[in-house]
Design an enzyme around this catalytic site. Structure first.
Site, PDB file in Angstrom:
ATOM      1  N   HIS A  93       0.713  -1.096   0.146  1.00 40.75           N
ATOM      2  CA  HIS A  93       0.230  -0.094  -0.037  1.00 40.75           C
ATOM      3  C   HIS A  93       1.086   1.320   0.199  1.00 40.75           C
ATOM      4  O   HIS A  93       2.021   1.223   0.209  1.00 40.75           O
ATOM      5  CB  HIS A  93      -0.934  -0.115   1.234  1.00 40.75           C
ATOM      6  CG  HIS A  93      -0.408   0.243   2.487  1.00 40.75           C
ATOM      7  ND1 HIS A  93      -0.846   0.182   3.788  1.00 40.75           N
ATOM      8  CD2 HIS A  93       1.037   0.140   3.197  1.00 40.75           C
ATOM      9  CE1 HIS A  93      -0.103   0.583   4.724  1.00 40.75           C
ATOM     10  NE2 HIS A  93       0.942   0.496   4.280  1.00 40.75           N
TER      11      HIS A  93
ATOM     12  N   CYS B 278       5.948   5.652   4.681  1.00 41.31           N
ATOM     13  CA  CYS B 278       5.067   4.941   4.031  1.00 41.31           C
ATOM     14  C   CYS B 278       4.272   5.615   2.895  1.00 41.31           C
ATOM     15  O   CYS B 278       3.191   4.968   2.282  1.00 41.31           O
ATOM     16  CB  CYS B 278       4.067   4.995   5.330  1.00 41.31           C
ATOM     17  SG  CYS B 278       4.535   3.913   6.706  1.00 41.31           S
TER      18      CYS B 278
ATOM     19  N   HIS C 243      -1.613 -10.928  -1.087  1.00 44.73           N
ATOM     20  CA  HIS C 243      -0.722 -10.504  -2.281  1.00 44.73           C
ATOM     21  C   HIS C 243      -1.297  -9.451  -3.468  1.00 44.73           C
ATOM     22  O   HIS C 243      -1.379  -9.514  -4.550  1.00 44.73           O
ATOM     23  CB  HIS C 243      -0.218 -11.845  -2.930  1.00 44.73           C
ATOM     24  CG  HIS C 243       0.816 -12.578  -2.268  1.00 44.73           C
ATOM     25  ND1 HIS C 243      -0.081 -13.266  -1.303  1.00 44.73           N
ATOM     26  CD2 HIS C 243       1.818 -12.505  -2.290  1.00 44.73           C
ATOM     27  CE1 HIS C 243       1.193 -13.927  -0.622  1.00 44.73           C
ATOM     28  NE2 HIS C 243       2.352 -13.511  -1.210  1.00 44.73           N
TER      29      HIS C 243
END
Length: 136
Positions: free
Chosen positions: A15, A34, A81
């Protein structure tokens, strides 16, 4: 007498934490690494908890095989996945933070499990960082 039962599952997903309404600088400041535009991944540990009365006929709060099958079919198949930002409808317009992932999983499973049972989702993003959501 209420008893809690727990089912632990695992999935891997990538992500990127990003708010499209913010500048790149603000996204980088708030989300740090992130916010990598090339994404990053986690080995998520998911614990689904159900709390309820023991069925006197079965001795179960809930059939754990059924719970495992529900999680695999409706959560793991959807997220394992995958790139959560790109490969899932749930996060097209929702930042895939651990908090939001837990709420999404709760909503998915809540539709499939009798409301007489309390449902709690605990999601470990790392060994040390986890969130919990109970629908309240």
């Amino acid at each position: 007498m209420k008893v809690k039962v727990f089912r632990k599952e695992h999935f891997n997903a990538a992500h990127r934490l990003n708010n499209p309404n913010w500048s790149e600088e603000k996204n980088q400041t708030v989300f740090g690494k992130c916010n990598n535009p090339h994404y990053h991944g986690h080995n998520y540990e998911l614990i689904v908890t159900l709390k309820g009365e023991i069925n006197p006929e079965t001795g179960y709060v809930y059939d754990m095989k059924l719970l495992s099958d529900l999680i695999k079919e409706h959560v793991l198949r959807k997220f394992d996945h995958k790139n959560l930002n790109l490969d899932t409808d749930e996060f097209t317009n929702l930042n895939p933070t651990a908090e939001n992932i837990a709420v999404v999983i709760w909503n998915i499973l809540r539709e499939k499990i009798d409301r007489k049972l309390e449902l709690i989702i605990r999601l470990y993003e790392t060994e040390r960082n986890f969130v919990e959501y109970d629908g309240n």
